[in-house]
Design an enzyme around this catalytic site. Structure first.
Site, PDB file in Angstrom:
ATOM      1  N   GLU A 101       0.845  -1.192   0.000  1.00 28.56           N
ATOM      2  CA  GLU A 101       0.000   0.000   0.000  1.00 28.56           C
ATOM      3  C   GLU A 101       0.881   1.242   0.000  1.00 28.56           C
ATOM      4  OE1 GLU A 101      -2.400   1.405  -0.875  1.00 28.56           O
ATOM      5  OE2 GLU A 101      -4.006   1.650   0.565  1.00 28.56           O
ATOM      6  N   ASP A 105      -3.606   5.956   5.908  1.00 21.95           N
ATOM      7  CA  ASP A 105      -4.071   7.212   6.504  1.00 21.95           C
ATOM      8  C   ASP A 105      -5.063   6.830   7.608  1.00 21.95           C
ATOM      9  OD1 ASP A 105      -4.889   9.788   7.005  1.00 21.95           O
ATOM     10  OD2 ASP A 105      -5.619  10.213   4.995  1.00 21.95           O
ATOM     11  N   PHE A 155      -1.143  16.548   3.639  1.00 19.06           N
ATOM     12  CA  PHE A 155      -1.438  15.896   2.367  1.00 19.06           C
ATOM     13  C   PHE A 155      -0.171  15.816   1.539  1.00 19.06           C
ATOM     14  CE2 PHE A 155      -3.391  14.873  -1.660  1.00 19.06           C
ATOM     15  CZ  PHE A 155      -4.276  13.892  -1.227  1.00 19.06           C
ATOM     16  N   ARG A 168       1.620  12.094  -9.393  1.00 21.79           N
ATOM     17  CA  ARG A 168       2.048  10.709  -9.155  1.00 21.79           C
ATOM     18  C   ARG A 168       3.448  10.449  -9.688  1.00 21.79           C
ATOM     19  NH1 ARG A 168      -2.433   7.649  -7.500  1.00 21.79           N
ATOM     20  NH2 ARG A 168      -4.422   8.116  -8.481  1.00 21.79           N
TER      21      ARG A 168
HETATM   22  P1  IMP Z   1      -7.254   5.469   4.188  1.00 20.40           P
HETATM   23  O1  IMP Z   1      -8.421   4.569   3.949  1.00 20.40           O
HETATM   24  O2  IMP Z   1      -7.662   6.742   4.865  1.00 20.40           O
HETATM   25  O3  IMP Z   1      -6.117   4.785   4.907  1.00 20.40           O
HETATM   26  O4  IMP Z   1      -6.779   5.956   2.768  1.00 20.40           O
HETATM   27  C1  IMP Z   1      -5.710   5.381   2.134  1.00 20.40           C
HETATM   28  C2  IMP Z   1      -5.653   5.851   0.709  1.00 20.40           C
HETATM   29  O5  IMP Z   1      -5.953   7.233   0.597  1.00 20.40           O
HETATM   30  C3  IMP Z   1      -4.229   5.713   0.205  1.00 20.40           C
HETATM   31  O6  IMP Z   1      -4.063   4.465  -0.414  1.00 20.40           O
HETATM   32  C4  IMP Z   1      -4.091   6.862  -0.747  1.00 20.40           C
HETATM   33  O7  IMP Z   1      -4.512   6.468  -2.032  1.00 20.40           O
HETATM   34  C5  IMP Z   1      -5.032   7.901  -0.219  1.00 20.40           C
HETATM   35  N1  IMP Z   1      -4.337   8.901   0.614  1.00 20.40           N
HETATM   36  C6  IMP Z   1      -4.345   9.036   1.953  1.00 20.40           C
HETATM   37  N2  IMP Z   1      -3.588  10.045   2.371  1.00 20.40           N
HETATM   38  C7  IMP Z   1      -3.048  10.579   1.253  1.00 20.40           C
HETATM   39  C8  IMP Z   1      -2.144  11.683   1.021  1.00 20.40           C
HETATM   40  O8  IMP Z   1      -1.644  12.371   1.915  1.00 20.40           O
HETATM   41  N3  IMP Z   1      -1.820  11.908  -0.281  1.00 20.40           N
HETATM   42  C9  IMP Z   1      -2.329  11.179  -1.319  1.00 20.40           C
HETATM   43  N4  IMP Z   1      -3.161  10.146  -1.142  1.00 20.40           N
HETATM   44  C10 IMP Z   1      -3.531   9.855   0.129  1.00 20.40           C
HETATM   45 MG    MG Z   2      -4.402   4.195  -2.651  1.00 21.20          MG
END
Ligand code: IMP
Ligand code: MG
Length: 182
Positions: A101, A105, A155, A168
């Protein structure tokens, strides 16, 4: 290193930092899975760049596959609901699965995903997260066995991570200037 992109506030991880991280994670996985022929699964699209580096630093036999789930869209906060947009092509029954992954977050995406994959009877499922976001007073519902690095609750973009599908392709990880998304 290439010149700093004008939308980037600061660089968190340089190309060399990233190389050190993927080498270390690859060595850890190689040691733990030497005779297990694990399936390395990347969640599209963010984890693609990490996957490409990670798989090349693992020296034992592995297979790879990809999944796509619904995600943030173009926003910056997690919805928590996960829909499979593209499923694995591999049958994971009795397989050792490692999910690569990009960033953990809230952890909601992965915890949902792991719930769905566990129902298929794998031998094991572990997470290898390139980055884990440190959020004060918050404990994510999943704990990655392999963690590349910890990043602040900001972010971030680059190395596969996007904002509205941009950035990206940056070879480093940086904090996006807040005026870009506010
Ligand atoms: P989660 O479900 O909140 O853990 O989200 C995870 C997904 O959100 C990651 O696989 C990323 O694709 C996206 N994501 C979370 N934080 C960031 C960030 O700071 N920058 C870019 N994508 C993020
Ligand atoms: Mg992702």
């Amino acid at each position: 290193m290439s010149e700093l992109h004008p939308d980037i506030e600061k660089v968190l991880l340089t190309e060399q930092d990233i190389k050190d991280i993927t080498q270390r994670l690859g060595a850890e996985i190689t040691a733990d899975y030497a005779d297990k022929n694990p399936l390395l699964v990347a969640v599209l699209r963010g984890a693609v760049v990490f996957m490409a580096d990670l798989m090349r630093s693992v020296t034992c036999p592995i297979a790879i596959d990809f999944m796509a789930t619904s995600s943030y869209g173009s926003g910056v906060t997690s919805s928590g609901t996960v829909r499979i947009l593209k499923d694995l092509e591999t049958n994971i029954r009795d397989r050792h699965v490692i999910i690569a992954e990009d960033i953990l977050d809230s952890g909601l995406t992965l915890s949902n995903l792991i719930g769905m994959l566990n129902a298929r009877g794998p031998a094991s499922i572990e997470i290898c997260a390139f980055a884990v976001k440190d959020i004060d007073g918050y404990t994510p519902p999943v704990t990655p066995k392999y963690v590349g690095c910890h990043v602040p609750n900001e972010f971030i973009v680059g190395y596969g991570l996007d904002y509205a599908e941009r950035y990206r392709n940056l070879p480093y990880v940086g904090v996006l200037k807040s005026e870009v998304y506010s």
